[in-house]
Write a protein that holds these residues in place. Structure first.
Motif, PDB file in Angstrom:
ATOM      1  N   ALA A  17       1.058  -1.183   0.165  1.00 20.55           N
ATOM      2  CA  ALA A  17      -0.133  -0.166  -0.128  1.00 20.55           C
ATOM      3  C   ALA A  17       0.787   1.040  -0.001  1.00 20.55           C
ATOM      4  N   ALA A  18       1.416   1.662  -1.219  1.00 19.55           N
ATOM      5  CA  ALA A  18       2.119   2.780  -1.283  1.00 19.55           C
ATOM      6  C   ALA A  18       1.185   3.966  -1.457  1.00 19.55           C
ATOM      7  N   ILE A  19       0.704   4.357  -0.561  1.00 19.29           N
ATOM      8  CA  ILE A  19      -0.646   5.387  -0.786  1.00 19.29           C
ATOM      9  C   ILE A  19      -0.310   6.549   0.266  1.00 19.29           C
ATOM     10  N   PRO A  20      -0.403   7.729  -0.125  1.00 20.91           N
ATOM     11  CA  PRO A  20      -0.100   8.800   0.968  1.00 20.91           C
ATOM     12  C   PRO A  20      -0.972   8.437   2.385  1.00 20.91           C
ATOM     13  N   ALA A  21      -0.183   8.725   3.438  1.00 24.13           N
ATOM     14  CA  ALA A  21      -0.921   8.365   4.627  1.00 24.13           C
ATOM     15  C   ALA A  21      -1.597   9.697   5.360  1.00 24.13           C
ATOM     16  N   VAL A  22      -1.360  10.720   4.813  1.00 22.99           N
ATOM     17  CA  VAL A  22      -2.006  11.849   5.248  1.00 22.99           C
ATOM     18  C   VAL A  22      -2.816  12.745   4.055  1.00 22.99           C
ATOM     19  N   ALA A  23      -3.693  13.321   4.296  1.00 27.35           N
ATOM     20  CA  ALA A  23      -4.390  13.805   3.008  1.00 27.35           C
ATOM     21  C   ALA A  23      -3.773  15.259   2.885  1.00 27.35           C
ATOM     22  N   GLU A  24      -3.606  15.538   1.599  1.00 23.81           N
ATOM     23  CA  GLU A  24      -2.685  16.667   1.422  1.00 23.81           C
ATOM     24  C   GLU A  24      -3.155  18.066   1.555  1.00 23.81           C
ATOM     25  N   ALA A  25      -4.380  18.151   1.590  1.00 25.07           N
ATOM     26  CA  ALA A  25      -5.260  19.321   1.748  1.00 25.07           C
ATOM     27  C   ALA A  25      -4.998  19.920   3.219  1.00 25.07           C
ATOM     28  N   ASP A  26      -4.803  18.908   4.124  1.00 31.39           N
ATOM     29  CA  ASP A  26      -4.391  19.327   5.560  1.00 31.39           C
ATOM     30  C   ASP A  26      -3.208  19.646   5.881  1.00 31.39           C
ATOM     31  N   ALA A  31       5.727  24.819   3.460  1.00 34.48           N
ATOM     32  CA  ALA A  31       6.344  24.652   4.787  1.00 34.48           C
ATOM     33  C   ALA A  31       7.267  23.360   4.908  1.00 34.48           C
ATOM     34  N   GLY A  32       6.586  22.332   4.818  1.00 34.27           N
ATOM     35  CA  GLY A  32       7.046  21.143   4.856  1.00 34.27           C
ATOM     36  C   GLY A  32       8.140  20.641   3.950  1.00 34.27           C
ATOM     37  N   ARG A  33       8.182  21.128   2.753  1.00 28.60           N
ATOM     38  CA  ARG A  33       9.038  21.048   1.830  1.00 28.60           C
ATOM     39  C   ARG A  33      10.359  21.742   1.978  1.00 28.60           C
ATOM     40  N   ALA A  34       9.981  23.052   2.786  1.00 23.97           N
ATOM     41  CA  ALA A  34      11.144  23.958   2.932  1.00 23.97           C
ATOM     42  C   ALA A  34      12.097  23.221   4.412  1.00 23.97           C
ATOM     43  N   ILE A  35      11.383  22.883   5.401  1.00 20.45           N
ATOM     44  CA  ILE A  35      12.106  22.231   6.054  1.00 20.45           C
ATOM     45  C   ILE A  35      12.809  21.039   5.780  1.00 20.45           C
ATOM     46  N   LEU A  92      15.294  20.849  15.493  1.00 16.20           N
ATOM     47  CA  LEU A  92      14.125  21.413  15.052  1.00 16.20           C
ATOM     48  C   LEU A  92      13.085  21.592  15.995  1.00 16.20           C
ATOM     49  N   SER A  93      12.057  22.417  15.936  1.00 18.16           N
ATOM     50  CA  SER A  93      11.182  22.697  16.965  1.00 18.16           C
ATOM     51  C   SER A  93       9.914  21.512  16.930  1.00 18.16           C
ATOM     52  N   GLU A  94       9.017  21.364  17.938  1.00 19.46           N
ATOM     53  CA  GLU A  94       8.285  20.497  17.854  1.00 19.46           C
ATOM     54  C   GLU A  94       7.129  20.812  16.603  1.00 19.46           C
ATOM     55  N   GLU A  95       6.894  22.160  16.136  1.00 19.66           N
ATOM     56  CA  GLU A  95       6.266  22.590  15.299  1.00 19.66           C
ATOM     57  C   GLU A  95       6.717  22.088  13.883  1.00 19.66           C
ATOM     58  N   GLU A  96       8.160  22.130  13.788  1.00 17.18           N
ATOM     59  CA  GLU A  96       8.784  21.915  12.506  1.00 17.18           C
ATOM     60  C   GLU A  96       8.883  20.454  12.458  1.00 17.18           C
ATOM     61  N   ILE A  97       8.896  19.747  13.486  1.00 21.43           N
ATOM     62  CA  ILE A  97       8.886  18.283  13.317  1.00 21.43           C
ATOM     63  C   ILE A  97       7.532  17.776  12.910  1.00 21.43           C
ATOM     64  N   GLU A  98       6.499  18.526  13.449  1.00 23.78           N
ATOM     65  CA  GLU A  98       5.115  17.921  12.919  1.00 23.78           C
ATOM     66  C   GLU A  98       4.732  18.396  11.500  1.00 23.78           C
ATOM     67  N   THR A  99       5.286  19.527  11.066  1.00 22.32           N
ATOM     68  CA  THR A  99       5.026  20.253   9.834  1.00 22.32           C
ATOM     69  C   THR A  99       5.854  19.128   8.662  1.00 22.32           C
ATOM     70  N   VAL A 100       6.980  18.970   9.023  1.00 21.52           N
ATOM     71  CA  VAL A 100       7.732  17.866   8.104  1.00 21.52           C
ATOM     72  C   VAL A 100       7.440  16.680   8.003  1.00 21.52           C
ATOM     73  N   VAL A 104       5.856  14.717   4.995  1.00 27.41           N
ATOM     74  CA  VAL A 104       6.390  13.404   4.042  1.00 27.41           C
ATOM     75  C   VAL A 104       5.133  12.559   4.172  1.00 27.41           C
ATOM     76  N   ALA A 105       4.404  12.452   5.224  1.00 30.41           N
ATOM     77  CA  ALA A 105       3.472  11.393   5.139  1.00 30.41           C
ATOM     78  C   ALA A 105       2.174  11.769   4.130  1.00 30.41           C
ATOM     79  N   ALA A 106       1.937  13.036   3.841  1.00 34.50           N
ATOM     80  CA  ALA A 106       1.305  13.426   2.498  1.00 34.50           C
ATOM     81  C   ALA A 106       1.678  13.110   1.081  1.00 34.50           C
ATOM     82  N   VAL A 107       2.947  13.342   1.002  1.00 35.11           N
ATOM     83  CA  VAL A 107       3.551  13.172  -0.348  1.00 35.11           C
ATOM     84  C   VAL A 107       4.089  11.979  -0.669  1.00 35.11           C
ATOM     85  N   ALA A 108       4.600  11.221   0.215  1.00 41.73           N
ATOM     86  CA  ALA A 108       5.538   9.837  -0.006  1.00 41.73           C
ATOM     87  C   ALA A 108       4.836   9.010  -0.749  1.00 41.73           C
ATOM     88  N   GLY A 109       5.400   8.107  -1.533  1.00 39.58           N
ATOM     89  CA  GLY A 109       4.675   7.300  -2.515  1.00 39.58           C
ATOM     90  C   GLY A 109       4.377   7.680  -3.859  1.00 39.58           C
TER      91      GLY A 109
END
Lengths: 119, 395
Positions: A17-26, A31-35, A92-100, A104-109
């Motif tokens: 199941a190489a499907i994204p684990a998180v919906a991209e819209a959310d 910001a994630g890509r930049a981190i 990285l800050s907690e927020e940065e860790i969450e964002t990145v 990855v969960a949204a775009v990987a795969g």
């Protein structure tokens, strides 16, 4: 937790199941890509491949081809490290860790050619 | 063969049929592992029927493949490479591989060819990844979800570190650690300590450590650390540094992240810290290798392997009722020493129905394999017998 047919079957299913684990819209993809590419030190892209980030690192796993990439596991890996991968909760800050992690969960795969076998 | 691989084998055969079709039209052929994933090129020589590919750098041995084997054949031994293996060219002339020695009265560099003339010792050790059993934890730890197959029993040949120390005039005073550095290439832009595989173990380990060039009677395959690997008997796999290029007696632990914050056991949710215990000594452990799912009524051979960790495994018990009652299970085959595992076999008469089979080992220092193992952030070190138990349906 003894073995069961159900858990084995689930494991086999999940490995395909190489499907994204998180919906991209959310997720704040920009910001994630930049981190991923810049803020993290060292940058995630030095070691990992990820098509969405145009990253072609070959040291760590190809994130487009990894099994079991759910948000909880990604967050745990980024914060606490895996094997030689350093723990990024030092840089990285907690927020940065969450964002990145959500990024990855949204775009990987997305790489249709990724097999998990890069060499 | 046991029934667990049977289910996966059907899956494998589906993939294999596709491969044959590809071969017929002239496409390149690949070898598929038990999970249907191709074996990476650098380990294409592995027995695909015995392997599960978690990622290019992490391949697990199928649980049933171990059977009653004392020594795990090279083509069935698991792979956990923290970094991609170096180029094949480093094993083109194995004897030319050079290692530097530091922290001794007379530090020097020696080639593998020269090491072979200093001394030779052969030892059997269980090689086991710290994360073996991660799949049995329930807290969604990151990393490969190993079940039982990140472990094998290997016979190594190499030079004892103590012989090298003696040859080089002894360890410099104040050096508390034995530090091994791997020869993997570090990409540009990364300070070496960020991802370099460099591990420090207490200096006393020099008494039993060897620098090995041979694995089960063959030159160590590149994927397993050839031309030269540091072997620390009784210690988790990560300490057995591959492609060893430097062995140093040091005052402090390595500054590498893999030593400072990696491979530290800590409560779930807690950050890594050098004060936390490092993944050094393996613990007493056993698991059943067959049957794993189904068996026919009547007499059935129940087998598995048991290890003591850092002291010899003394006995192993088997339960056919989920741990309600236990009976000692006899070991079979020769004892290869305190760091090896020992296979055990019981012939049982099982009635129709589902039976929970469990094994529980004890070592020479009296440590007993526990029923459960507490969760920890990186999901290391699981040796709880209940999670390793198997439900077998007899019909």
């Amino acid at each position: 937790m003894p073995n069961s047919v159900a858990s084995l079957a689930a494991a086999i299913f999940l490995s395909f199941a190489a499907i994204p684990a998180v919906a991209e819209a959310d997720v704040d993809l920009e910001a994630g890509r930049a981190i991923f590419n810049e803020t993290a030190e060292p940058s995630c892209a030095i070691c990992h491949s990820l098509v969405d980030a145009e990253a072609e690192g070959e040291v760590g796993p190809n994130l487009d081809a990894m099994e079991g990439l759910d948000l909880d596991r990604i967050r745990a890996a980024v914060a606490g490290g895996v094997g030689v991968m350093p723990a990024f909760d030092e840089v990285l800050s907690e927020e940065e860790i969450e964002t990145v992690s959500a990024y990855v969960a949204a775009v990987a795969g997305k790489d249709a050619n990724a097999t998990g076998i890069s060499n | 063969m046991t029934q667990l691989p049977g289910l996966k084998r059907r899956h494998f055969l589906v993939g294999a049929a596709g491969v044959s079709g590809a071969a017929m039209v002239g496409l390149p052929t690949v070898t598929l592992a038990q999970d249907g994933t191709p074996l990476p090129d650098y380990v294409a020589w592995k027995d695909a029927d015995a392997m599960i590919v978690h990622s290019p750098e992490t391949l697990e041995t199928v649980r049933g493949a171990i059977g009653t084997g004392i020594v795990t054949p090279n083509d069935e031994v698991y792979i956990r490479n923290n970094l991609p293996a170096p180029d094949e060219s480093i094993v083109a002339d194995r004897d030319a591989w050079e290692v530097t020695f530091e922290g001794l009265a007379e530090p020097m560099s020696l080639t593998v060819g020269q090491l072979k003339t200093v001394g030779v010792e052969t030892i059997a050790t269980v090689l086991q990844c710290s994360g073996n059993g991660r799949k049995f934890f329930e807290h969604e730890a990151s990393g490969s979800q190993w079940e039982t197959g990140a472990a094998g029993c290997i016979i190594w040949s190499g030079v004892p570190v103590r012989d090298l120390v003696s040859m080089m005039g002894g360890v410099t005073e104040g050096m508390n650690w034995l530090t091994g550095t791997g020869g993997e290439e570090i990409p540009d832009g990364l300070p070496p300590e960020t991802i370099q595989v460099e591990r420090s173990v207490p200096v006393d380990m020099m008494e039993t450590a060897i620098l090995a060039w041979e694995m089960n009677g063959e030159p160590i395959p590149l994927a397993h650390g050839g031309p030269l690997r540091l072997v620390i008997p009784g210690y988790y796999g990560v300490n057995n540094v591959k492609y060893l290029k430097r062995l140093a007696f040091t005052a402090e632990e390595s500054p590498a992240k893999i030593q400072q914050t990696g491979y530290r056991i800590r409560p779930v949710g807690e950050s890594a810290d050098p004060s936390q215990p490092s993944m050094y000594e393996m613990s007493v452990k056993s698991w059943i290798t067959g049957p794993l799912m189904d068996a026919a009524t009547g007499k059935v051979q129940i087998h598995g392997v048991a290890m003591g960790g850092t002291s010899a495994v003394e006995k192993v018990e088997l339960s056919l009722d989920g741990g309600e009652t236990w009976a000692e299970a006899p070991f079979v085959g020769p004892d290869l020493g305190p760091y090896a595992w020992r296979p055990f076999v019981v012939i049982a008469d099982l009635e129709a129905g589902t039976h929970t089979l469990a094994s529980r080992a004890m070592n020479a220092t009296g440590d007993v394999q526990p029923e459960d193992f507490p969760p920890n952030e990186r999901a290391y070190g699981h040796n709880g017998w209940r999670a390793h138990a198997v439900d077998v349906t007899v019909s």
